[in-house]
Design a protein around this motif. Structure first.
Motif, PDB file in Angstrom:
ATOM      1  N   LEU A  67      48.963  42.786  28.689  1.00  0.00           N
ATOM      2  CA  LEU A  67      48.595  42.536  29.934  1.00  0.00           C
ATOM      3  C   LEU A  67      46.719  41.272  29.978  1.00  0.00           C
ATOM      4  O   LEU A  67      47.024  40.376  30.761  1.00  0.00           O
ATOM      5  CB  LEU A  67      48.461  43.419  30.880  1.00  0.00           C
ATOM      6  CG  LEU A  67      49.614  43.949  31.008  1.00  0.00           C
ATOM      7  CD1 LEU A  67      49.720  44.948  32.469  1.00  0.00           C
ATOM      8  CD2 LEU A  67      51.033  43.259  32.175  1.00  0.00           C
ATOM      9  N   LEU A  68      46.397  41.788  29.137  1.00  0.00           N
ATOM     10  CA  LEU A  68      45.264  41.185  29.106  1.00  0.00           C
ATOM     11  C   LEU A  68      44.914  39.691  28.746  1.00  0.00           C
ATOM     12  O   LEU A  68      44.352  38.730  29.081  1.00  0.00           O
ATOM     13  CB  LEU A  68      43.862  41.643  28.348  1.00  0.00           C
ATOM     14  CG  LEU A  68      43.450  43.037  29.447  1.00  0.00           C
ATOM     15  CD1 LEU A  68      42.326  43.596  28.140  1.00  0.00           C
ATOM     16  CD2 LEU A  68      43.394  42.443  30.455  1.00  0.00           C
ATOM     17  N   ASN A  69      46.341  39.630  27.930  1.00  0.00           N
ATOM     18  CA  ASN A  69      46.412  37.873  27.115  1.00  0.00           C
ATOM     19  C   ASN A  69      46.428  36.760  27.743  1.00  0.00           C
ATOM     20  O   ASN A  69      47.115  36.925  29.266  1.00  0.00           O
ATOM     21  CB  ASN A  69      47.512  37.692  25.863  1.00  0.00           C
ATOM     22  CG  ASN A  69      47.555  38.971  24.733  1.00  0.00           C
ATOM     23  OD1 ASN A  69      46.349  39.238  24.805  1.00  0.00           O
ATOM     24  ND2 ASN A  69      48.926  39.818  24.677  1.00  0.00           N
ATOM     25  N   GLY A  70      45.421  35.743  27.733  1.00  0.00           N
ATOM     26  CA  GLY A  70      45.525  34.917  28.943  1.00  0.00           C
ATOM     27  C   GLY A  70      44.969  34.695  30.218  1.00  0.00           C
ATOM     28  O   GLY A  70      45.130  34.569  31.562  1.00  0.00           O
ATOM     29  N   ILE A  71      44.792  36.055  30.598  1.00  0.00           N
ATOM     30  CA  ILE A  71      43.972  36.781  32.181  1.00  0.00           C
ATOM     31  C   ILE A  71      42.796  35.848  31.759  1.00  0.00           C
ATOM     32  O   ILE A  71      41.252  36.267  31.373  1.00  0.00           O
ATOM     33  CB  ILE A  71      44.009  38.203  32.129  1.00  0.00           C
ATOM     34  CG1 ILE A  71      45.306  38.266  31.760  1.00  0.00           C
ATOM     35  CG2 ILE A  71      43.222  38.397  33.331  1.00  0.00           C
ATOM     36  CD1 ILE A  71      46.002  37.827  33.090  1.00  0.00           C
ATOM     37  N   ASP A  72      42.112  35.242  32.856  1.00  0.00           N
ATOM     38  CA  ASP A  72      41.176  34.909  34.095  1.00  0.00           C
ATOM     39  C   ASP A  72      40.368  35.712  34.705  1.00  0.00           C
ATOM     40  O   ASP A  72      38.997  35.524  34.787  1.00  0.00           O
ATOM     41  CB  ASP A  72      41.074  33.761  34.437  1.00  0.00           C
ATOM     42  CG  ASP A  72      41.899  32.043  33.506  1.00  0.00           C
ATOM     43  OD1 ASP A  72      41.404  31.814  32.607  1.00  0.00           O
ATOM     44  OD2 ASP A  72      42.808  31.332  34.089  1.00  0.00           O
ATOM     45  N   LEU A  73      40.464  36.872  34.902  1.00  0.00           N
ATOM     46  CA  LEU A  73      40.491  37.746  36.013  1.00  0.00           C
ATOM     47  C   LEU A  73      41.032  38.868  36.023  1.00  0.00           C
ATOM     48  O   LEU A  73      42.215  38.380  36.930  1.00  0.00           O
ATOM     49  CB  LEU A  73      40.187  36.840  37.173  1.00  0.00           C
ATOM     50  CG  LEU A  73      39.321  37.829  38.591  1.00  0.00           C
ATOM     51  CD1 LEU A  73      37.726  37.666  38.177  1.00  0.00           C
ATOM     52  CD2 LEU A  73      39.801  36.418  40.114  1.00  0.00           C
ATOM     53  N   ILE A  74      40.453  39.454  36.222  1.00  0.00           N
ATOM     54  CA  ILE A  74      41.059  41.314  37.232  1.00  0.00           C
ATOM     55  C   ILE A  74      40.180  41.091  38.341  1.00  0.00           C
ATOM     56  O   ILE A  74      39.147  41.459  38.289  1.00  0.00           O
ATOM     57  CB  ILE A  74      40.761  42.705  35.953  1.00  0.00           C
ATOM     58  CG1 ILE A  74      40.853  41.901  34.413  1.00  0.00           C
ATOM     59  CG2 ILE A  74      41.088  43.844  36.122  1.00  0.00           C
ATOM     60  CD1 ILE A  74      41.072  43.159  33.316  1.00  0.00           C
ATOM     61  N   VAL A  75      41.084  41.783  39.696  1.00  0.00           N
ATOM     62  CA  VAL A  75      40.241  41.901  40.560  1.00  0.00           C
ATOM     63  C   VAL A  75      41.394  43.817  40.831  1.00  0.00           C
ATOM     64  O   VAL A  75      42.464  43.996  40.371  1.00  0.00           O
ATOM     65  CB  VAL A  75      41.830  41.612  41.440  1.00  0.00           C
ATOM     66  CG1 VAL A  75      41.077  42.080  42.595  1.00  0.00           C
ATOM     67  CG2 VAL A  75      40.907  40.860  41.696  1.00  0.00           C
ATOM     68  N   LYS A  76      40.239  44.669  40.035  1.00  0.00           N
ATOM     69  CA  LYS A  76      41.122  46.768  40.511  1.00  0.00           C
ATOM     70  C   LYS A  76      41.081  47.216  41.762  1.00  0.00           C
ATOM     71  O   LYS A  76      40.309  46.924  41.692  1.00  0.00           O
ATOM     72  CB  LYS A  76      40.189  46.707  39.496  1.00  0.00           C
ATOM     73  CG  LYS A  76      38.775  47.399  39.339  1.00  0.00           C
ATOM     74  CD  LYS A  76      38.381  48.127  37.891  1.00  0.00           C
ATOM     75  CE  LYS A  76      36.876  49.200  38.818  1.00  0.00           C
ATOM     76  NZ  LYS A  76      37.613  49.837  39.978  1.00  0.00           N
ATOM     77  N   ASN A  77      41.891  48.443  41.548  1.00  0.00           N
ATOM     78  CA  ASN A  77      41.911  49.080  42.725  1.00  0.00           C
ATOM     79  C   ASN A  77      40.295  49.785  41.965  1.00  0.00           C
ATOM     80  O   ASN A  77      40.016  49.955  41.137  1.00  0.00           O
ATOM     81  CB  ASN A  77      42.948  50.427  42.491  1.00  0.00           C
ATOM     82  CG  ASN A  77      42.906  51.182  43.214  1.00  0.00           C
ATOM     83  OD1 ASN A  77      41.842  52.250  44.189  1.00  0.00           O
ATOM     84  ND2 ASN A  77      44.087  51.065  44.771  1.00  0.00           N
ATOM     85  N   PRO A  78      39.822  49.832  43.844  1.00  0.00           N
ATOM     86  CA  PRO A  78      38.315  50.613  43.738  1.00  0.00           C
ATOM     87  C   PRO A  78      38.512  52.071  42.721  1.00  0.00           C
ATOM     88  O   PRO A  78      36.852  52.624  41.954  1.00  0.00           O
ATOM     89  CB  PRO A  78      37.578  50.967  44.665  1.00  0.00           C
ATOM     90  CG  PRO A  78      38.621  49.655  46.000  1.00  0.00           C
ATOM     91  CD  PRO A  78      40.030  49.559  44.840  1.00  0.00           C
ATOM     92  N   GLY A  79      39.728  52.887  42.448  1.00  0.00           N
ATOM     93  CA  GLY A  79      39.275  54.380  42.525  1.00  0.00           C
ATOM     94  C   GLY A  79      39.343  54.492  41.202  1.00  0.00           C
ATOM     95  O   GLY A  79      39.785  55.430  40.265  1.00  0.00           O
ATOM     96  N   ILE A  80      40.491  53.040  40.353  1.00  0.00           N
ATOM     97  CA  ILE A  80      40.434  53.047  38.957  1.00  0.00           C
ATOM     98  C   ILE A  80      39.041  52.886  37.963  1.00  0.00           C
ATOM     99  O   ILE A  80      37.717  52.463  38.233  1.00  0.00           O
ATOM    100  CB  ILE A  80      41.194  51.417  38.206  1.00  0.00           C
ATOM    101  CG1 ILE A  80      42.879  51.777  39.127  1.00  0.00           C
ATOM    102  CG2 ILE A  80      40.982  52.067  36.174  1.00  0.00           C
ATOM    103  CD1 ILE A  80      43.259  51.118  38.631  1.00  0.00           C
TER     104      ILE A  80
END
Length: 446
Positions: A67-80
């Motif tokens: 899933l990281l291929n080509g990704i510019d930004l991750i917005v994650k759930n605070p609990g992860i």
């Protein structure tokens, strides 16, 4: 909404829930290429299905590294937690990882008042919202308190104010987040399973000050040395509050008055919520910095009785005052609650056994508790701890309802009956809210 360029940026939303759902919709509306990922299978997740039907790419059942291929930004759930394998790999690839609070800060036209702390942040946030209500600041209360921040930030205007409760989980995922007024109430040892150490947890809390300038304000607890060290390292204009010190440039108590920069604001005797004095002082600081009149402050502080389940004054029966602090799911919170009272306390405590002891309550059993009524899985562990403290006035009961009736029978006029369990609720209840509601109902039956 401020124009921020997300057109054709590839964003991975990690964890759906409320924050991920709101962030996904917002970022797609701003032109981003959004992929949504959750550990739960799509078929079992109504929000995932809704996003999929709206045209989003949704991947469920785990967090595959591709899933990281080509990704510019991750917005994650605070609990992860950050030790998640996908996030560890993302850090190696220098992919920025944020929470939706960072996005909210980027797009909001309204200034932020941000509140954090290990204890009392919901009460303080709610009180600030009440103090600012009906004024030209037009407060919107959001964040960890309920409404997702980026959801309201998108429509907020410059003549509104976002009053936000923020957790350490949310703050750790910020980079440029910049509140105009920040509030740091206290720092206790908490969430070590997530952050790894008290220092890492404290550093996450301190991010509330990270991007403030001399044109901003840092409201902080001068009675907490760690909090003070973080505030004093910031560039913000410092506004300390204290229950013990006479502060020329902050908020304190002098001659029976709550005082802001040597101006008498309200008599302590007039406060309806004397048990939460630190939260009150912090809220007064924010109100005065925001231009709220003393008349408005007095009106709100004489009528505010706290937030449900958080050292909430429930009522008085035959001279006994009843307080619902069901949110106190650890001994740190219970100690804080007990510190709020000078009256004799009948303490109702007990619940899920997480394997921890209660030795830190021994001084409180010796000096604060008149009688302990305990229930749940930890009942006998709490009774043994009370015995170690020399407190032999202990009654074990089956549940909260019996605890309330027993407390009334054992108490006298002038006593406080306090539900502050020092334990999670899941042995007998679905939530701490259910536990608190049963306490309230039992009191009203008296």
């Amino acid at each position: 909404m401020k124009k921020v360029n997300y057109v054709n940026k590839s964003v991975l939303i990690m964890g759906i829930a409320k924050s991920g759902f709101a962030a996904a919709k917002l970022l797609k509306s701003m032109g981003a290429n959004v992929t949504v990922n959750d550990r739960e299978e799509v078929a079992n997740n109504p929000k995932a299905i809704e996003l999929q039907e709206a045209g989003f790419t949704v991947v469920g059942g785990g967090h595959p590294l591709e899933l990281l291929n080509g990704i510019d930004l991750i917005v994650k759930n605070p609990g992860i937690p950050y030790h998640n394998e996908l996030l560890v790999e993302a850090e190696k690839r220098n992919i920025p990882i944020v929470t939706e609070v960072e996005i909210a800060g980027e797009i909001s036209e309204a200034p932020f008042i941000a509140i954090t702390g290990s204890n009392g942040k919901t009460t303080t946030t709610t009180l600030i919202g009440e103090l600012l209500s009906g004024t030209s600041l037009n407060p919107i209360v959001a964040g960890n308190i309920g409404t997702v921040v980026c959801e309201v930030a998108a429509d907020a205007t410059p003549n509104q104010t976002l009053v936000t409760e923020l957790s350490s989980f949310q703050l750790q995922g910020t980079i440029h987040f910049h509140p105009h007024i920040s509030v740091l109430l206290n720092i206790y040892e908490a969430h070590l399973d997530y952050h790894g150490s008290k220092d890492a947890y404290a550093q996450a809390k301190a991010r509330i000050f990270a991007n403030q300038t001399a044109y901003d304000y840092a409201v902080y607890n001068a009675d907490d040395d760690l909090v003070s060290s973080f505030a004093e390292a910031s560039e913000a204009t410092l506004i300390p509050f204290s229950t013990t010190k006479n502060l020329e440039h902050g908020v304190g108590i002098l001659d029976g008055w709550v005082v802001f920069k040597e101006e008498n604001i309200i008599k302590v005797a007039d406060l309806s919520m004397k048990q939460n004095i630190e939260n009150t002082l912090a809220a007064v600081a924010v109100a005065k910095l925001s231009g709220v009149s003393n008349e408005k402050i007095h009106s709100e502080l004489t009528n505010f009785h706290g937030v449900k389940h958080r050292l909430q004054f429930v009522g008085e029966v035959s001279g006994r005052k009843f307080f619902n602090d069901s949110k106190a799911t650890n001994s740190i919170a219970t100690k804080k609650a007990l510190d709020s009272f000078d009256e004799p306390v009948i303490l109702l405590a007990g619940g899920l056994d997480r394997g921890n002891g209660f030795d830190d309550l021994i001084p409180y059993f010796q000096s604060k508790v008149k009688h302990l009524i305990t229930f749940g899985q930890t009942a006998h562990k709490l009774k043994d701890t009370a015995s170690m403290a020399g407190l032999n006035s202990v009654t074990v009961v089956d549940n909260v309802e019996k605890a309330v009736a027993t407390a009334y029978d054992l108490s006298e006029t002038g006593d406080v009956v306090l539900l502050s369990p020092a334990c999670a609720s899941w042995d007998q209840f679905k939530t701490f809210e259910e536990r608190g509601d049963i306490f309230i109902e039992a009191m009203h039956r008296l």
